[in-house]
Design a protein around this motif. Structure first.
Motif, PDB file in Angstrom:
ATOM      1  N   GLY A 151      -9.154  37.957   9.107  1.00  0.00           N
ATOM      2  CA  GLY A 151      -7.290  37.640   8.886  1.00  0.00           C
ATOM      3  C   GLY A 151      -8.008  36.998   7.347  1.00  0.00           C
ATOM      4  O   GLY A 151      -9.064  37.489   6.430  1.00  0.00           O
ATOM      5  N   SER A 152      -6.563  36.840   6.501  1.00  0.00           N
ATOM      6  CA  SER A 152      -5.833  36.439   5.738  1.00  0.00           C
ATOM      7  C   SER A 152      -4.830  35.616   4.934  1.00  0.00           C
ATOM      8  O   SER A 152      -4.303  35.358   6.004  1.00  0.00           O
ATOM      9  CB  SER A 152      -5.876  38.163   4.769  1.00  0.00           C
ATOM     10  N   VAL A 153      -5.084  34.657   3.613  1.00  0.00           N
ATOM     11  CA  VAL A 153      -4.155  33.449   3.565  1.00  0.00           C
ATOM     12  C   VAL A 153      -3.653  33.822   2.332  1.00  0.00           C
ATOM     13  O   VAL A 153      -4.966  33.861   1.229  1.00  0.00           O
ATOM     14  CB  VAL A 153      -4.724  32.367   3.922  1.00  0.00           C
ATOM     15  N   THR A 154      -3.012  33.867   1.746  1.00  0.00           N
ATOM     16  CA  THR A 154      -2.749  33.933   0.090  1.00  0.00           C
ATOM     17  C   THR A 154      -2.612  32.498  -0.595  1.00  0.00           C
ATOM     18  O   THR A 154      -1.411  31.523  -0.267  1.00  0.00           O
ATOM     19  CB  THR A 154      -1.393  34.420  -0.032  1.00  0.00           C
ATOM     20  N   VAL A 155      -2.956  32.054  -1.435  1.00  0.00           N
ATOM     21  CA  VAL A 155      -2.863  31.108  -2.385  1.00  0.00           C
ATOM     22  C   VAL A 155      -1.985  31.695  -3.534  1.00  0.00           C
ATOM     23  O   VAL A 155      -2.798  31.747  -4.032  1.00  0.00           O
ATOM     24  CB  VAL A 155      -4.393  30.527  -2.683  1.00  0.00           C
ATOM     25  N   SER A 156      -0.716  31.135  -3.622  1.00  0.00           N
ATOM     26  CA  SER A 156       0.063  31.485  -4.871  1.00  0.00           C
ATOM     27  C   SER A 156      -0.060  30.026  -5.836  1.00  0.00           C
ATOM     28  O   SER A 156      -0.095  28.821  -5.275  1.00  0.00           O
ATOM     29  CB  SER A 156       1.563  31.373  -3.963  1.00  0.00           C
ATOM     30  N   VAL A 157      -0.977  30.346  -7.032  1.00  0.00           N
ATOM     31  CA  VAL A 157      -0.420  29.607  -7.815  1.00  0.00           C
ATOM     32  C   VAL A 157      -0.012  29.644  -9.419  1.00  0.00           C
ATOM     33  O   VAL A 157       0.747  30.670  -9.421  1.00  0.00           O
ATOM     34  CB  VAL A 157      -2.221  29.915  -8.550  1.00  0.00           C
ATOM     35  N   SER A 158       1.260  28.364  -9.109  1.00  0.00           N
ATOM     36  CA  SER A 158       2.231  28.256 -10.079  1.00  0.00           C
ATOM     37  C   SER A 158       1.776  27.519 -11.325  1.00  0.00           C
ATOM     38  O   SER A 158       0.823  26.958 -11.064  1.00  0.00           O
ATOM     39  CB  SER A 158       3.127  27.075  -9.711  1.00  0.00           C
ATOM     40  N   THR A 159       1.549  27.554 -12.616  1.00  0.00           N
ATOM     41  CA  THR A 159       1.028  27.463 -14.026  1.00  0.00           C
ATOM     42  C   THR A 159       1.924  25.834 -14.165  1.00  0.00           C
ATOM     43  O   THR A 159       3.468  25.565 -14.229  1.00  0.00           O
ATOM     44  CB  THR A 159       1.647  28.038 -14.960  1.00  0.00           C
ATOM     45  N   GLN A 160       1.845  25.471 -14.992  1.00  0.00           N
ATOM     46  CA  GLN A 160       2.249  23.724 -14.909  1.00  0.00           C
ATOM     47  C   GLN A 160       3.192  24.527 -15.941  1.00  0.00           C
ATOM     48  O   GLN A 160       3.048  25.039 -17.628  1.00  0.00           O
ATOM     49  CB  GLN A 160       0.940  22.969 -15.676  1.00  0.00           C
ATOM     50  N   PRO A 161       4.964  24.120 -16.230  1.00  0.00           N
ATOM     51  CA  PRO A 161       5.225  23.841 -17.332  1.00  0.00           C
ATOM     52  C   PRO A 161       4.793  23.509 -18.867  1.00  0.00           C
ATOM     53  O   PRO A 161       4.375  22.458 -18.547  1.00  0.00           O
ATOM     54  CB  PRO A 161       6.649  23.546 -17.007  1.00  0.00           C
ATOM     55  N   PRO A 162       5.475  24.077 -19.800  1.00  0.00           N
ATOM     56  CA  PRO A 162       4.044  23.684 -20.895  1.00  0.00           C
ATOM     57  C   PRO A 162       5.255  23.017 -22.094  1.00  0.00           C
ATOM     58  O   PRO A 162       4.733  22.043 -22.242  1.00  0.00           O
ATOM     59  CB  PRO A 162       4.224  24.494 -22.246  1.00  0.00           C
ATOM     60  N   GLY A 163       6.542  22.700 -21.414  1.00  0.00           N
ATOM     61  CA  GLY A 163       7.827  22.028 -22.125  1.00  0.00           C
ATOM     62  C   GLY A 163       7.350  21.241 -23.029  1.00  0.00           C
ATOM     63  O   GLY A 163       6.692  21.550 -24.260  1.00  0.00           O
ATOM     64  N   THR A 164       9.414  21.627 -23.946  1.00  0.00           N
ATOM     65  CA  THR A 164       9.146  21.399 -25.384  1.00  0.00           C
ATOM     66  C   THR A 164      10.277  19.690 -25.545  1.00  0.00           C
ATOM     67  O   THR A 164      10.691  20.059 -24.046  1.00  0.00           O
ATOM     68  CB  THR A 164       9.567  21.994 -26.009  1.00  0.00           C
ATOM     69  N   ILE A 165      10.614  19.131 -26.302  1.00  0.00           N
ATOM     70  CA  ILE A 165      11.557  17.744 -26.743  1.00  0.00           C
ATOM     71  C   ILE A 165      12.233  18.682 -27.795  1.00  0.00           C
ATOM     72  O   ILE A 165      11.213  19.056 -28.793  1.00  0.00           O
ATOM     73  CB  ILE A 165      10.719  16.891 -25.914  1.00  0.00           C
ATOM     74  N   THR A 166      13.128  17.919 -28.263  1.00  0.00           N
ATOM     75  CA  THR A 166      13.821  17.488 -29.443  1.00  0.00           C
ATOM     76  C   THR A 166      12.712  16.776 -30.178  1.00  0.00           C
ATOM     77  O   THR A 166      12.533  15.998 -29.627  1.00  0.00           O
ATOM     78  CB  THR A 166      15.033  17.070 -29.511  1.00  0.00           C
ATOM     79  N   PRO A 167      12.726  16.804 -31.531  1.00  0.00           N
ATOM     80  CA  PRO A 167      11.961  16.363 -32.472  1.00  0.00           C
ATOM     81  C   PRO A 167      12.488  15.074 -32.830  1.00  0.00           C
ATOM     82  O   PRO A 167      13.345  14.652 -32.649  1.00  0.00           O
ATOM     83  CB  PRO A 167      11.167  17.171 -34.054  1.00  0.00           C
ATOM     84  N   ASP A 168      11.544  14.540 -33.255  1.00  0.00           N
ATOM     85  CA  ASP A 168      12.071  12.529 -33.311  1.00  0.00           C
ATOM     86  C   ASP A 168      13.454  13.426 -34.897  1.00  0.00           C
ATOM     87  O   ASP A 168      12.700  14.140 -35.704  1.00  0.00           O
ATOM     88  CB  ASP A 168      11.668  11.827 -34.113  1.00  0.00           C
ATOM     89  N   GLN A 169      14.725  12.442 -34.527  1.00  0.00           N
ATOM     90  CA  GLN A 169      15.357  12.306 -35.558  1.00  0.00           C
ATOM     91  C   GLN A 169      16.120  11.087 -35.498  1.00  0.00           C
ATOM     92  O   GLN A 169      15.981   9.815 -34.958  1.00  0.00           O
ATOM     93  CB  GLN A 169      16.569  14.021 -34.761  1.00  0.00           C
ATOM     94  N   SER A 170      17.060  11.395 -36.944  1.00  0.00           N
ATOM     95  CA  SER A 170      18.165  10.184 -37.322  1.00  0.00           C
ATOM     96  C   SER A 170      19.512  10.314 -37.453  1.00  0.00           C
ATOM     97  O   SER A 170      19.831  11.051 -38.074  1.00  0.00           O
ATOM     98  CB  SER A 170      17.294   9.187 -39.238  1.00  0.00           C
ATOM     99  N   ILE A 171      20.048   9.277 -37.138  1.00  0.00           N
ATOM    100  CA  ILE A 171      21.286  10.192 -37.202  1.00  0.00           C
ATOM    101  C   ILE A 171      22.217   8.206 -37.833  1.00  0.00           C
ATOM    102  O   ILE A 171      21.777   7.163 -37.643  1.00  0.00           O
ATOM    103  CB  ILE A 171      22.011   9.785 -35.581  1.00  0.00           C
ATOM    104  N   CYS A 172      23.666   8.320 -37.969  1.00  0.00           N
ATOM    105  CA  CYS A 172      23.669   7.242 -38.393  1.00  0.00           C
ATOM    106  C   CYS A 172      24.779   6.342 -37.057  1.00  0.00           C
ATOM    107  O   CYS A 172      25.014   6.957 -36.172  1.00  0.00           O
ATOM    108  CB  CYS A 172      25.485   8.177 -40.095  1.00  0.00           C
ATOM    109  N   PHE A 173      25.280   5.687 -37.624  1.00  0.00           N
ATOM    110  CA  PHE A 173      25.446   4.309 -37.110  1.00  0.00           C
ATOM    111  C   PHE A 173      26.641   4.983 -36.418  1.00  0.00           C
ATOM    112  O   PHE A 173      27.787   5.494 -37.307  1.00  0.00           O
ATOM    113  CB  PHE A 173      25.849   2.695 -37.155  1.00  0.00           C
ATOM    114  N   GLY A 174      26.883   5.058 -35.015  1.00  0.00           N
ATOM    115  CA  GLY A 174      28.454   5.212 -34.643  1.00  0.00           C
ATOM    116  C   GLY A 174      28.268   7.065 -34.425  1.00  0.00           C
ATOM    117  O   GLY A 174      29.170   6.819 -33.240  1.00  0.00           O
ATOM    118  N   ASP A 175      27.302   6.885 -34.819  1.00  0.00           N
ATOM    119  CA  ASP A 175      27.095   8.956 -34.004  1.00  0.00           C
ATOM    120  C   ASP A 175      26.344   8.873 -32.659  1.00  0.00           C
ATOM    121  O   ASP A 175      25.825   8.206 -32.323  1.00  0.00           O
ATOM    122  CB  ASP A 175      26.525   9.926 -35.754  1.00  0.00           C
ATOM    123  N   SER A 176      26.172  10.290 -32.318  1.00  0.00           N
ATOM    124  CA  SER A 176      25.182  10.327 -31.173  1.00  0.00           C
ATOM    125  C   SER A 176      24.680  11.709 -31.563  1.00  0.00           C
ATOM    126  O   SER A 176      24.374  12.500 -32.662  1.00  0.00           O
ATOM    127  CB  SER A 176      26.009  10.830 -29.862  1.00  0.00           C
TER     128      SER A 176
END
Length: 174
Positions: free
Chosen positions: A78-103
């Motif tokens: 008898g057999s069983v398959t164990v599927s392994v998913s990798t953890q997502p590495p993930g990135t995010i926009t670095p810290d930033q500065s904006i002027c008051f009133g901007d987005s």
């Protein structure tokens, strides 16, 4: 006449055991899962382990097979398959500065699902300037696998300079 002696031999035919195994399972990389076999008295797994229950921690998708033995008869594997998913590495926009009133646009990558500290669930969010620096966080997941680190990006607001002249400025004309 003579007496007739009748000898009867009984032959016991044992059925071949039918092995049943845990259904196919999916796990995240680094996790363990328990596999269970039934239908026999003794078991041997493709890992070399014996017993009806084994715990495995594969690094990649793996097929495990097991044979069961009962009364000297061995089952088909008898057999069983164990599927392994990798953890997502993930990135995010670095810290930033904006002027008051901007987005600012903050973007995360590396997964299929995103959950921001703002409650948003998109890959990118737009944030508006605040009077103090604000740190935004995101949890990235792919299927049932969640990035083990929460990612952070801080947006700092810079006050716009006010242009003006001093009353003490003098101009000399020739």
């Amino acid at each position: 006449g003579g007496d007739t002696l009748t000898v009867t031999n009984y032959l016991t035919v044992n059925p071949i055991p039918v092995v049943a195994v845990t259904p196919n399972v999916g796990i995240c990389q680094g996790e363990s899962t328990t596999l269970v076999a039934s239908g026999g008295n003794t078991y041997i797994w493709s890992t070399g382990q014996t017993g009806s229950t084994i715990t495995v921690t594969p690094n990649a998708t793996t097929v495990y097979t097991v044979t069961a033995t009962s009364n000297g008869c061995t089952s088909a594997a008898g057999s069983v398959t164990v599927s392994v998913s990798t953890q997502p590495p993930g990135t995010i926009t670095p810290d930033q500065s904006i002027c008051f009133g901007d987005s600012a646009l903050i973007t995360a990558t590396g997964g299929g699902n995103y959950l921001w500290s703002t409650g948003d669930t998109t890959a990118s969010i737009i944030v508006v300037s605040q009077t103090i620096p604000v740190t935004y966080s995101v949890i990235i997941s792919s299927g049932s696998c969640i990035n083990s680190d929460t990612l952070y990006s801080t947006v700092t607001t810079i006050q716009k300079p006010i242009a003006g002249f001093s009353a003490s400025d003098t101009v000399a004309y020739l």
